[in-house]
Scaffold this motif. Structure first.
Motif, mmCIF file in Angstrom:
data_model
loop_
_atom_site.group_PDB
_atom_site.id
_atom_site.type_symbol
_atom_site.label_atom_id
_atom_site.label_comp_id
_atom_site.label_asym_id
_atom_site.label_seq_id
_atom_site.Cartn_x
_atom_site.Cartn_y
_atom_site.Cartn_z
ATOM 1 N N ILE A 290 0.837 -1.204 0.000
ATOM 2 C CA ILE A 290 0.000 0.000 0.000
ATOM 3 C C ILE A 290 0.872 1.255 0.000
ATOM 4 O O ILE A 290 0.614 2.217 -0.740
ATOM 5 C CB ILE A 290 -0.938 -0.008 1.229
ATOM 6 N N TYR A 291 1.900 1.236 0.829
ATOM 7 C CA TYR A 291 2.833 2.366 0.926
ATOM 8 C C TYR A 291 3.479 2.655 -0.432
ATOM 9 O O TYR A 291 3.589 3.810 -0.845
ATOM 10 C CB TYR A 291 3.902 2.026 1.965
ATOM 11 N N PHE A 292 3.881 1.590 -1.126
ATOM 12 C CA PHE A 292 4.564 1.741 -2.406
ATOM 13 C C PHE A 292 3.673 2.418 -3.439
ATOM 14 O O PHE A 292 4.111 3.320 -4.161
ATOM 15 C CB PHE A 292 5.021 0.371 -2.903
ATOM 16 N N VAL A 293 2.412 2.003 -3.487
ATOM 17 C CA VAL A 293 1.475 2.603 -4.441
ATOM 18 C C VAL A 293 1.269 4.084 -4.138
ATOM 19 O O VAL A 293 1.302 4.937 -5.046
ATOM 20 C CB VAL A 293 0.121 1.857 -4.417
ATOM 21 N N ILE A 294 1.064 4.410 -2.866
ATOM 22 C CA ILE A 294 0.856 5.812 -2.476
ATOM 23 C C ILE A 294 2.089 6.649 -2.786
ATOM 24 O O ILE A 294 1.994 7.783 -3.278
ATOM 25 C CB ILE A 294 0.508 5.910 -0.976
ATOM 26 N N ALA A 295 3.282 6.083 -2.499
ATOM 27 C CA ALA A 295 4.525 6.812 -2.762
ATOM 28 C C ALA A 295 4.710 7.079 -4.253
ATOM 29 O O ALA A 295 5.103 8.179 -4.661
ATOM 30 C CB ALA A 295 5.715 6.014 -2.211
ATOM 31 N N LEU A 296 4.431 6.075 -5.078
ATOM 32 C CA LEU A 296 4.518 6.261 -6.527
ATOM 33 C C LEU A 296 3.559 7.353 -7.001
ATOM 34 O O LEU A 296 3.934 8.214 -7.809
ATOM 35 C CB LEU A 296 4.199 4.951 -7.256
ATOM 36 N N LYS A 297 2.350 7.300 -6.490
ATOM 37 C CA LYS A 297 1.342 8.285 -6.898
ATOM 38 C C LYS A 297 1.776 9.695 -6.512
ATOM 39 O O LYS A 297 1.614 10.648 -7.290
ATOM 40 C CB LYS A 297 0.001 7.949 -6.244
ATOM 41 N N SER A 303 -2.320 8.705 -11.770
ATOM 42 C CA SER A 303 -3.561 8.232 -11.157
ATOM 43 C C SER A 303 -3.317 6.990 -10.311
ATOM 44 O O SER A 303 -2.287 6.307 -10.453
ATOM 45 C CB SER A 303 -4.585 7.914 -12.241
ATOM 46 N N THR A 304 -4.279 6.694 -9.451
ATOM 47 C CA THR A 304 -4.175 5.511 -8.597
ATOM 48 C C THR A 304 -4.101 4.241 -9.435
ATOM 49 O O THR A 304 -3.329 3.326 -9.133
ATOM 50 C CB THR A 304 -5.386 5.432 -7.649
ATOM 51 N N ARG A 305 -4.893 4.173 -10.520
ATOM 52 C CA ARG A 305 -4.890 2.979 -11.368
ATOM 53 C C ARG A 305 -3.529 2.755 -12.019
ATOM 54 O O ARG A 305 -3.000 1.631 -12.025
ATOM 55 C CB ARG A 305 -5.970 3.088 -12.436
ATOM 56 N N LYS A 306 -2.949 3.820 -12.557
ATOM 57 C CA LYS A 306 -1.618 3.694 -13.174
ATOM 58 C C LYS A 306 -0.560 3.338 -12.135
ATOM 59 O O LYS A 306 0.349 2.542 -12.401
ATOM 60 C CB LYS A 306 -1.249 4.985 -13.889
ATOM 61 N N SER A 307 -0.677 3.941 -10.968
ATOM 62 C CA SER A 307 0.294 3.652 -9.897
ATOM 63 C C SER A 307 0.187 2.203 -9.453
ATOM 64 O O SER A 307 1.215 1.544 -9.200
ATOM 65 C CB SER A 307 0.055 4.588 -8.712
ATOM 66 N N LEU A 308 -1.034 1.677 -9.348
ATOM 67 C CA LEU A 308 -1.232 0.267 -8.990
ATOM 68 C C LEU A 308 -0.621 -0.652 -10.037
ATOM 69 O O LEU A 308 0.065 -1.626 -9.701
ATOM 70 C CB LEU A 308 -2.727 -0.027 -8.858
ATOM 71 N N LEU A 309 -0.869 -0.343 -11.310
ATOM 72 C CA LEU A 309 -0.347 -1.170 -12.397
ATOM 73 C C LEU A 309 1.176 -1.176 -12.399
ATOM 74 O O LEU A 309 1.801 -2.242 -12.494
ATOM 75 C CB LEU A 309 -0.877 -0.655 -13.740
ATOM 76 N N LYS A 310 1.768 -0.015 -12.269
ATOM 77 C CA LYS A 310 3.230 0.072 -12.310
ATOM 78 C C LYS A 310 3.859 -0.522 -11.052
ATOM 79 O O LYS A 310 4.957 -1.098 -11.115
ATOM 80 C CB LYS A 310 3.652 1.525 -12.514
ATOM 81 N N ALA A 311 3.169 -0.405 -9.925
ATOM 82 C CA ALA A 311 3.661 -1.035 -8.701
ATOM 83 C C ALA A 311 3.691 -2.558 -8.872
ATOM 84 O O ALA A 311 4.643 -3.219 -8.445
ATOM 85 C CB ALA A 311 2.777 -0.647 -7.518
ATOM 86 N N ALA A 312 2.645 -3.111 -9.509
ATOM 87 C CA ALA A 312 2.597 -4.553 -9.748
ATOM 88 C C ALA A 312 3.705 -4.989 -10.695
ATOM 89 O O ALA A 312 4.358 -6.027 -10.480
ATOM 90 C CB ALA A 312 1.232 -4.931 -10.323
ATOM 91 N N ILE A 313 3.955 -4.194 -11.732
ATOM 92 C CA ILE A 313 5.018 -4.522 -12.693
ATOM 93 C C ILE A 313 6.385 -4.517 -12.000
ATOM 94 O O ILE A 313 7.190 -5.433 -12.178
ATOM 95 C CB ILE A 313 5.008 -3.528 -13.872
ATOM 96 N N VAL A 314 6.625 -3.489 -11.193
ATOM 97 C CA VAL A 314 7.906 -3.400 -10.477
ATOM 98 C C VAL A 314 8.047 -4.568 -9.511
ATOM 99 O O VAL A 314 9.108 -5.205 -9.441
ATOM 100 C CB VAL A 314 8.013 -2.060 -9.712
ATOM 101 N N PHE A 315 6.970 -4.866 -8.766
ATOM 102 C CA PHE A 315 7.028 -5.945 -7.770
ATOM 103 C C PHE A 315 7.340 -7.290 -8.424
ATOM 104 O O PHE A 315 8.222 -8.024 -7.967
ATOM 105 C CB PHE A 315 5.700 -6.032 -7.014
#
Length: 337
Positions: A290-297, A303-315
């Motif tokens: 959760i922290y990672f997504v918020i930090a990216l955003k 947007s939250t959707r793009k941040s979630l997608l990119k967080a998943a790709i990085v992870f």
């Protein structure tokens, strides 16, 4: 410090440049008398300690509770109120691995365990028994022999049982067994390499071989971070290449995020250890995502959707890369046994 400690001579004692006021504009040294009173030294000490402590606590507070804020402020040039990211990372990682050693099992990972030494070894011996039973069933059905793996070989398991504490003899016995079977059925290449390496390690550590490998890996994780961190920053650069940021900017985000992970790990591992649970580590894992997504955003302003997608790709990419690096390291250990 009182003004009466300032030198009348405006020449810096450190670099020889002219000092216009209290501090040298070239090297930063304060232009005070070199022979100070004890009370002045004590005052200087407490001033430095309280100044550093206040910066450290502010840095820790913002790292833990304000995802991405420190990176955003750092990139904006607001850096004086916080501890330098690299210095904070080094200190936090040191404490993290110290805590990891404290909460981990306190035993000699290189102790040779012969069959029957402890409960773990008895379980290990039982697993070898089950492998033997499976191999015998395969021997009774010749059509299944081709599907029998290396570990489902009674000769192999016999060597495991009889060569604990004698790694060289384990390898010699394996080579002797291989020499007695037809050339077409002999192990070659990668299979032969892993068989000889595993037998040597097992002969050296017995059923403790897994712990020995894990200990070697754990001791080298801090060094591996010098590969993991640049890789993480590179992934961010690839995903956010249109943001006009340079690699060093992504590296600052990477350092801040991993420092947060270490801080979270310190707290969760200690709580799990003291309260004899694993809940805190599980919660920490979820919080880190959760922290990672918020930090990216916050840092990359998407947007939250793009941040979630990119967080998943990085992870996913980062996890697979770490796995490959660890596998490569284990292979290198086996290659040099």
């Amino acid at each position: 410090m009182s003004a009466n400690h300032l030198r009348k001579d405006k020449t810096c004692l450190n670099c020889g440049r002219e000092v216009p006021e209290r501090f040298c504009t070239h090297c930063g040294q304060e232009n005070v008398e070199p022979h100070e009173t004890f009370a002045h030294l004590v005052g200087h000490f407490f001033q430095d300690i309280t100044h550093y402590d206040s910066k450290a606590w502010i840095t820790i507070r913002d790292l833990l509770f304000k995802p991405g804020l420190l990176t955003k402020l750092y990139l904006a040039g607001k850096r004086q109120s916080f501890v330098n990211p690299i210095r904070m990372y080094v200190f936090t990682s040191f404490v993290f691995f110290l805590v990891l050693a404290y909460v981990g099992p306190h035993h000699d990972p290189y102790e040779v365990h012969a069959p029957g030494d402890d409960i773990d070894t008895q379980a290990y011996t039982s697993s070898i028994d089950s492998i033997d039973a499976r191999a015998r069933r395969a021997d009774e059905q010749p059509g299944l022999n081709a599907s029998v793996t290396l570990l489902s070989d009674t000769a192999f398991t016999h060597i495991l049982r009889t060569t604990v504490g004698e790694p060289e003899r384990a390898v010699r016995q394996y080579d002797s067994v291989q020499a007695t079977i037809p050339a077409a059925e002999q192990s070659r290449g990668t299979e032969r390499f892993f068989a000889r390496s595993f037998l040597y390690m097992h002969g050296k550590y017995g059923s403790n071989v897994g712990r020995a490998l894990l200990d070697k890996l754990q001791h080298n994780v801090p060094k591996m971070m010098f590969v993991f961190l640049p890789l993480f920053a590179l992934l961010l650069q690839m995903l956010y290449r249109r943001k006009g940021l340079v690699y060093a900017d992504h590296a600052i985000f990477t350092i801040h995020f991993h420092t947060f992970l270490f801080l979270l790990g310190i707290v969760s591992f200690l709580l799990d250890h003291w309260l004899h649970t694993e809940w805190f580590s599980s919660i920490a894992f979820l919080l880190s995502g959760i922290y990672f997504v918020i930090a990216l955003k916050r840092v990359y302003a998407q947007s939250t959707r793009k941040s979630l997608l990119k967080a998943a790709i990085v992870f996913i990419t980062y996890s697979l890369s770490i796995l490959l690096i660890i596998v490569g390291y284990v292979i290198s250990i086996l290659a040099f046994v």
